[in-house]
Scaffold this motif. Structure first.
Motif, short mmCIF file in Angstrom:
data_model
loop_
_atom_site.label_atom_id
_atom_site.label_comp_id
_atom_site.label_asym_id
_atom_site.label_seq_id
_atom_site.Cartn_x
_atom_site.Cartn_y
_atom_site.Cartn_z
N LEU A 75 -0.16 11.92 11.41
CA LEU A 75 -1.31 11.69 10.53
C LEU A 75 -1.18 10.49 9.62
O LEU A 75 -2.16 10.10 8.98
CB LEU A 75 -1.55 12.94 9.66
CG LEU A 75 -1.93 14.21 10.40
CD1 LEU A 75 -2.03 15.38 9.44
CD2 LEU A 75 -3.22 14.02 11.16
N ARG A 76 -0.02 9.88 9.54
CA ARG A 76 0.12 8.73 8.65
C ARG A 76 -0.63 7.53 9.24
O ARG A 76 -0.72 7.39 10.47
CB ARG A 76 1.57 8.41 8.37
CG ARG A 76 2.31 7.85 9.53
CD ARG A 76 3.74 7.57 9.16
NE ARG A 76 4.43 7.05 10.33
CZ ARG A 76 5.58 6.48 10.29
NH1 ARG A 76 6.21 6.36 9.17
NH2 ARG A 76 6.13 6.04 11.40
N PRO A 77 -1.16 6.68 8.39
CA PRO A 77 -1.94 5.55 8.90
C PRO A 77 -1.05 4.53 9.61
O PRO A 77 0.11 4.34 9.27
CB PRO A 77 -2.56 4.93 7.65
CG PRO A 77 -1.84 5.51 6.50
CD PRO A 77 -1.16 6.75 6.94
N PRO B 127 -0.10 0.64 10.86
CA PRO B 127 -0.19 -0.68 10.21
C PRO B 127 -1.40 -1.46 10.72
O PRO B 127 -1.89 -1.22 11.82
CB PRO B 127 1.11 -1.36 10.58
CG PRO B 127 1.68 -0.59 11.70
CD PRO B 127 1.09 0.77 11.66
N ALA B 128 -1.85 -2.37 9.91
CA ALA B 128 -3.03 -3.17 10.25
C ALA B 128 -2.73 -4.07 11.45
O ALA B 128 -1.63 -4.57 11.61
CB ALA B 128 -3.44 -4.01 9.06
N THR B 129 -3.75 -4.27 12.28
CA THR B 129 -3.59 -5.17 13.41
C THR B 129 -3.97 -6.60 13.03
O THR B 129 -3.54 -7.54 13.67
CB THR B 129 -4.45 -4.71 14.60
OG1 THR B 129 -5.80 -4.60 14.17
CG2 THR B 129 -3.97 -3.37 15.11
N SER B 130 -4.80 -6.74 12.01
CA SER B 130 -5.20 -8.06 11.54
C SER B 130 -4.61 -8.28 10.15
O SER B 130 -4.75 -7.45 9.27
CB SER B 130 -6.72 -8.16 11.44
OG SER B 130 -7.30 -7.91 12.69
N GLU C 191 -9.32 -14.32 7.98
CA GLU C 191 -9.89 -15.10 9.08
C GLU C 191 -9.84 -14.32 10.40
O GLU C 191 -10.77 -14.38 11.20
CB GLU C 191 -9.14 -16.44 9.24
CG GLU C 191 -9.39 -17.43 8.12
CD GLU C 191 -8.57 -17.12 6.88
OE1 GLU C 191 -7.52 -16.44 6.99
OE2 GLU C 191 -8.98 -17.55 5.79
N GLN C 192 -8.75 -13.58 10.62
CA GLN C 192 -8.65 -12.77 11.84
C GLN C 192 -9.71 -11.67 11.84
O GLN C 192 -10.28 -11.34 12.88
CB GLN C 192 -7.27 -12.15 11.96
CG GLN C 192 -6.18 -13.14 12.28
CD GLN C 192 -4.81 -12.49 12.26
OE1 GLN C 192 -4.59 -11.48 11.60
NE2 GLN C 192 -3.87 -13.08 13.00
N ILE C 193 -9.96 -11.08 10.68
CA ILE C 193 -10.97 -10.02 10.59
C ILE C 193 -12.36 -10.59 10.83
O ILE C 193 -13.14 -10.06 11.61
CB ILE C 193 -10.88 -9.32 9.22
CG1 ILE C 193 -9.54 -8.58 9.11
CG2 ILE C 193 -12.04 -8.35 9.04
CD1 ILE C 193 -9.23 -8.06 7.73
N GLU D 161 -11.49 -0.58 7.95
CA GLU D 161 -10.87 0.51 7.21
C GLU D 161 -9.83 -0.09 6.28
O GLU D 161 -8.93 -0.81 6.72
CB GLU D 161 -10.20 1.48 8.20
CG GLU D 161 -9.55 2.66 7.56
CD GLU D 161 -8.96 3.60 8.59
OE1 GLU D 161 -7.92 4.19 8.30
OE2 GLU D 161 -9.52 3.72 9.69
N LEU D 162 -9.93 0.20 5.01
CA LEU D 162 -8.99 -0.31 4.02
C LEU D 162 -7.99 0.77 3.68
O LEU D 162 -8.36 1.91 3.41
CB LEU D 162 -9.72 -0.78 2.78
CG LEU D 162 -10.81 -1.84 3.01
CD1 LEU D 162 -11.55 -2.13 1.75
CD2 LEU D 162 -10.21 -3.09 3.60
N GLN D 163 -6.70 0.43 3.69
CA GLN D 163 -5.65 1.39 3.41
C GLN D 163 -4.65 0.79 2.45
O GLN D 163 -4.48 -0.42 2.39
CB GLN D 163 -4.90 1.75 4.70
CG GLN D 163 -5.76 2.29 5.78
CD GLN D 163 -4.96 2.52 7.06
OE1 GLN D 163 -3.75 2.35 7.09
NE2 GLN D 163 -5.63 2.89 8.11
#
Length: 82
Positions: free
Chosen positions: A51-53, A55-58, A62-64, A77-79
């Motif tokens: 269940l833990r989030p 890591p971000a892929t971007s 600029e990547q987002i 999604e902001l974490q």
């Protein structure tokens, strides 16, 4: 308050394990008690890691923005990092 917010699952898991140890100790330490305690610990550890989030892929803005508007839906999604 941030400590509790970031570590709430671990705090609740330790509380549940402590409560189970107290309850099972009153009944006596039998093989069944150890199995119950081990099963509870396994469920909590599995739940934590599943269940833990992730890591971000971007990493950069600029990547987002490069992914937005390319014809496919984008879920933003902001974490927190903890």
């Amino acid at each position: 308050m941030t400590f509790i917010n970031h570590n709430s699952f671990v705090i609740v898991a330790l509380f549940l394990l402590g409560t189970a140890v107290i309850a099972l100790r009153q009944r006596g330490w039998e093989t069944r008690s150890w199995l119950i305690l081990g099963g509870l610990a396994a469920v909590l550890v599995t739940g934590y890691f599943s269940l833990r989030p992730s890591p971000a892929t971007s990493e950069t803005v600029e990547q987002i923005w490069a992914q937005v508007g390319q014809g496919t839906p984008v879920l933003l999604e902001l974490q927190s990092e903890n």
